[in-house]
Scaffold this motif. Structure first.
Motif, PDB file in Angstrom:
ATOM      1  N   ASN A 129      12.786  74.577 -65.505  1.00  0.00           N
ATOM      2  CA  ASN A 129      13.398  74.426 -64.195  1.00  0.00           C
ATOM      3  C   ASN A 129      14.705  75.219 -64.119  1.00  0.00           C
ATOM      4  N   THR A 130      14.975  75.831 -62.966  1.00  0.00           N
ATOM      5  CA  THR A 130      16.189  76.636 -62.796  1.00  0.00           C
ATOM      6  C   THR A 130      17.454  75.821 -63.032  1.00  0.00           C
ATOM      7  N   ASN A 131      17.474  74.582 -62.563  1.00  0.00           N
ATOM      8  CA  ASN A 131      18.654  73.727 -62.769  1.00  0.00           C
ATOM      9  C   ASN A 131      18.912  73.483 -64.250  1.00  0.00           C
ATOM     10  N   ILE A 132      17.835  73.323 -65.013  1.00  0.00           N
ATOM     11  CA  ILE A 132      17.971  73.132 -66.458  1.00  0.00           C
ATOM     12  C   ILE A 132      18.546  74.388 -67.095  1.00  0.00           C
ATOM     13  N   LYS A 133      18.063  75.535 -66.682  1.00  0.00           N
ATOM     14  CA  LYS A 133      18.578  76.796 -67.220  1.00  0.00           C
ATOM     15  C   LYS A 133      20.066  76.940 -66.914  1.00  0.00           C
ATOM     16  N   GLU A 134      20.446  76.591 -65.697  1.00  0.00           N
ATOM     17  CA  GLU A 134      21.859  76.691 -65.309  1.00  0.00           C
ATOM     18  C   GLU A 134      22.738  75.797 -66.170  1.00  0.00           C
ATOM     19  N   ASN A 135      22.241  74.596 -66.465  1.00  0.00           N
ATOM     20  CA  ASN A 135      23.014  73.674 -67.301  1.00  0.00           C
ATOM     21  C   ASN A 135      23.113  74.165 -68.744  1.00  0.00           C
ATOM     22  N   ILE A 136      22.040  74.786 -69.233  1.00  0.00           N
ATOM     23  CA  ILE A 136      22.088  75.342 -70.595  1.00  0.00           C
ATOM     24  C   ILE A 136      23.148  76.436 -70.670  1.00  0.00           C
ATOM     25  N   VAL A 137      23.156  77.298 -69.677  1.00  0.00           N
ATOM     26  CA  VAL A 137      24.158  78.372 -69.622  1.00  0.00           C
ATOM     27  C   VAL A 137      25.561  77.788 -69.538  1.00  0.00           C
ATOM     28  N   LYS A 138      25.698  76.765 -68.715  1.00  0.00           N
ATOM     29  CA  LYS A 138      27.013  76.150 -68.492  1.00  0.00           C
ATOM     30  C   LYS A 138      27.586  75.552 -69.774  1.00  0.00           C
ATOM     31  N   TYR A 139      26.727  74.963 -70.610  1.00  0.00           N
ATOM     32  CA  TYR A 139      27.207  74.277 -71.816  1.00  0.00           C
ATOM     33  C   TYR A 139      26.871  75.040 -73.095  1.00  0.00           C
ATOM     34  N   LYS A 140      26.689  76.331 -72.950  1.00  0.00           N
ATOM     35  CA  LYS A 140      26.341  77.180 -74.096  1.00  0.00           C
ATOM     36  C   LYS A 140      27.606  77.490 -74.905  1.00  0.00           C
ATOM     37  N   SER A 141      28.014  76.485 -75.696  1.00  0.00           N
ATOM     38  CA  SER A 141      29.294  76.618 -76.400  1.00  0.00           C
ATOM     39  C   SER A 141      29.289  75.784 -77.675  1.00  0.00           C
ATOM     40  N   LEU A 142      29.698  76.396 -78.782  1.00  0.00           N
ATOM     41  CA  LEU A 142      29.831  75.655 -80.036  1.00  0.00           C
ATOM     42  C   LEU A 142      30.967  74.639 -79.949  1.00  0.00           C
ATOM     43  N   THR A 143      31.945  74.958 -79.129  1.00  0.00           N
ATOM     44  CA  THR A 143      33.061  74.018 -78.937  1.00  0.00           C
ATOM     45  C   THR A 143      32.555  72.731 -78.302  1.00  0.00           C
ATOM     46  N   TYR A 144      31.672  72.875 -77.318  1.00  0.00           N
ATOM     47  CA  TYR A 144      31.077  71.706 -76.666  1.00  0.00           C
ATOM     48  C   TYR A 144      30.304  70.873 -77.677  1.00  0.00           C
ATOM     49  N   LEU A 145      29.551  71.536 -78.564  1.00  0.00           N
ATOM     50  CA  LEU A 145      28.794  70.832 -79.592  1.00  0.00           C
ATOM     51  C   LEU A 145      29.718  70.037 -80.510  1.00  0.00           C
ATOM     52  N   GLU A 146      30.815  70.642 -80.915  1.00  0.00           N
ATOM     53  CA  GLU A 146      31.761  69.956 -81.805  1.00  0.00           C
ATOM     54  C   GLU A 146      32.405  68.758 -81.114  1.00  0.00           C
ATOM     55  N   GLU A 147      32.622  68.873 -79.815  1.00  0.00           N
ATOM     56  CA  GLU A 147      33.174  67.742 -79.057  1.00  0.00           C
ATOM     57  C   GLU A 147      32.191  66.562 -79.053  1.00  0.00           C
ATOM     58  N   ILE A 148      30.912  66.884 -78.903  1.00  0.00           N
ATOM     59  CA  ILE A 148      29.886  65.846 -78.922  1.00  0.00           C
ATOM     60  C   ILE A 148      29.857  65.171 -80.293  1.00  0.00           C
ATOM     61  N   LYS A 149      29.896  65.966 -81.353  1.00  0.00           N
ATOM     62  CA  LYS A 149      29.881  65.405 -82.712  1.00  0.00           C
ATOM     63  C   LYS A 149      31.075  64.487 -82.935  1.00  0.00           C
ATOM     64  N   SER A 150      32.222  64.920 -82.454  1.00  0.00           N
ATOM     65  CA  SER A 150      33.438  64.124 -82.603  1.00  0.00           C
ATOM     66  C   SER A 150      33.317  62.799 -81.861  1.00  0.00           C
ATOM     67  N   SER A 151      32.750  62.849 -80.674  1.00  0.00           N
ATOM     68  CA  SER A 151      32.570  61.623 -79.883  1.00  0.00           C
ATOM     69  C   SER A 151      31.619  60.653 -80.581  1.00  0.00           C
ATOM     70  N   LEU A 152      30.563  61.172 -81.184  1.00  0.00           N
ATOM     71  CA  LEU A 152      29.617  60.326 -81.913  1.00  0.00           C
ATOM     72  C   LEU A 152      30.288  59.652 -83.109  1.00  0.00           C
ATOM     73  N   GLU A 153      31.098  60.419 -83.821  1.00  0.00           N
ATOM     74  CA  GLU A 153      31.798  59.880 -84.991  1.00  0.00           C
ATOM     75  C   GLU A 153      32.742  58.744 -84.593  1.00  0.00           C
ATOM     76  N   LYS A 154      33.420  58.917 -83.469  1.00  0.00           N
ATOM     77  CA  LYS A 154      34.349  57.882 -83.009  1.00  0.00           C
ATOM     78  C   LYS A 154      33.618  56.585 -82.666  1.00  0.00           C
ATOM     79  N   GLU A 155      32.373  56.719 -82.220  1.00  0.00           N
ATOM     80  CA  GLU A 155      31.577  55.541 -81.855  1.00  0.00           C
ATOM     81  C   GLU A 155      30.719  55.044 -83.021  1.00  0.00           C
ATOM     82  N   PHE A 156      30.852  55.691 -84.189  1.00  0.00           N
ATOM     83  CA  PHE A 156      30.077  55.343 -85.397  1.00  0.00           C
ATOM     84  C   PHE A 156      28.574  55.450 -85.145  1.00  0.00           C
TER      85      PHE A 156
END
Length: 366
Positions: free
Chosen positions: A49-76
């Protein structure tokens, strides 16, 4: 980026489902490299879907991935992908197996044990509550794990019964682990973890909760289990969706019969007619898995350690022979006065040997 992180990144993007990841992989690409694709390459992906592609492009960042990992760690919160050895083996081969699971607790409880799902109505009766708790505890005392969905009703009492036994209980939820639902079961969720159990979800932190989440959740609930027990379910109960998944996955299905006049038993009776194993006692489940209950003495017969007079035993045997009886029928069969019968029935209910259903109808507490 490894495959676990690739799935974590994609499941962190709003709107991306397990099916979307399957569609992305159908493009014959190495999904680990997707985050390094150019915008043009992402927009050229097929079946997406085009909307899915747009979101992938929007969040295509290793920094974003590291933020997610950090959030998971904080919540155990931990995560495991379908390519990990620790991923539940029963789940790997089902249709639409989750690419990634998020969890709190001990993932190893699913290994080398029999795991049985127990489901039923949210609007359960006292009969259903007693059946769920007692069957769950009896199985748990045999070292069998009980899987359920942490919902109000039968799910709740399935977890509670298991916590009283020796097995571990596992909750599969339809929301993210930072948003335990329903809220009233947050304390129960913590008890599950404190007891060494497990809480699972396929939804990443911050995920929107849609009604469809709970339908999709049911495939996981049955997928990690060796069989599904339906305790109490109306004709159109959501519990029967779990049964459909179980049948598709080749799992055993068990059902507790109920009052023929109760709409809350219609679903149970329906699946019994269609081939589900009727549960008359816990032995019906144990026999299916060739578990010898002779090694288990503690809970084998409730009456053994309870002193009963002849009249109490007579009433118990009468109900056992008939399944369910109301107080008038008991009086007619025993020729006892109603006041005397009522006193005995109350004592047997207090001793947890009988269940009082609606309108002074009684059944054995299996």
């Amino acid at each position: 980026m490894n495959i676990n992180d690739a799935y974590l990144w994609l499941k962190s993007i709003d709107g991306i489902t397990n099916n979307n990841i399957n569609q992305i992989e159908s493009n014959n690409i190495d999904i680990k490299d997707l985050i390094n694709f150019s915008d043009k390459e992402i927009y050229n992906l097929k079946n997406i879907n085009t909307n899915i592609k747009e979101n992938i492009v929007k969040y295509k960042s290793l920094t974003y991935l590291e933020e997610i990992k950090s959030s998971l760690e904080k919540e155990f919160i931990k995560y495991v992908s379908i390519h990990d050895e620790s991923y539940p083996s029963n789940l790997k081969n089902i249709y639409d197996a989750p690419k990634i699971l998020f969890y709190k607790g001990n993932l190893d409880v699913l290994k080398n044990n029999i795991n049985l799902a127990m489901v039923g109505s949210r609007k359960c009766t006292q009969y259903g509550i007693n059946c769920a708790k007692n069957i769950s505890k009896s199985l748990s005392d045999m070292g069998i794990n009980i899987i359920s969905g942490l919902a109000i009703g039968i799910d709740t009492y399935s977890h509670i019964g298991c916590l009283e036994g020796k097995g571990k209980t596992v909750a599969v939820i339809g929301s993210s682990l930072d948003n335990i639902l329903p809220k009233r079961n947050i304390k129960l969720a913590q008890k599950i973890l404190d007891d060494g159990g497990l809480i699972l979800s396929e939804y990443n932190i911050g995920s929107t909760v849609y009604p469809s989440n709970y339908v999709h959740r049911n495939r996981i609930l049955s997928g990690i289990s060796d069989g599904v027990i339906v305790v109490e379910a109306a004709k159109k109960s959501g519990a029967l969706i779990t049964v459909d998944y179980a049948l598709d996955q080749g799992k055993n299905v068990f059902s507790v019969p109920g009052n023929i006049n109760s709409c809350m038993s219609e679903g149970c009776h329906k699946i019994i007619k269609e081939g589900a194993t009727l549960i008359h006692s816990v032995e019906d489940i144990l026999n299916e898995y060739q578990i010898n209950r002779d090694n288990y003495i503690e809970n084998s017969k409730k009456c053994d350690n309870i002193k009963l007079d002849e009249k109490s035993i007579e009433i118990l045997e009468l109900i056992k022979d008939n399944g369910i009886l109301n107080i008038d029928e008991i009086c007619d069969n025993t020729k006892m006065e109603i006041k005397y019968v009522n006193t005995i029935l109350n004592e047997l209910v207090l001793k947890d040997l009988l269940i009082e259903m609606n309108n002074q109808v009684y059944s054995l507490n299996i």
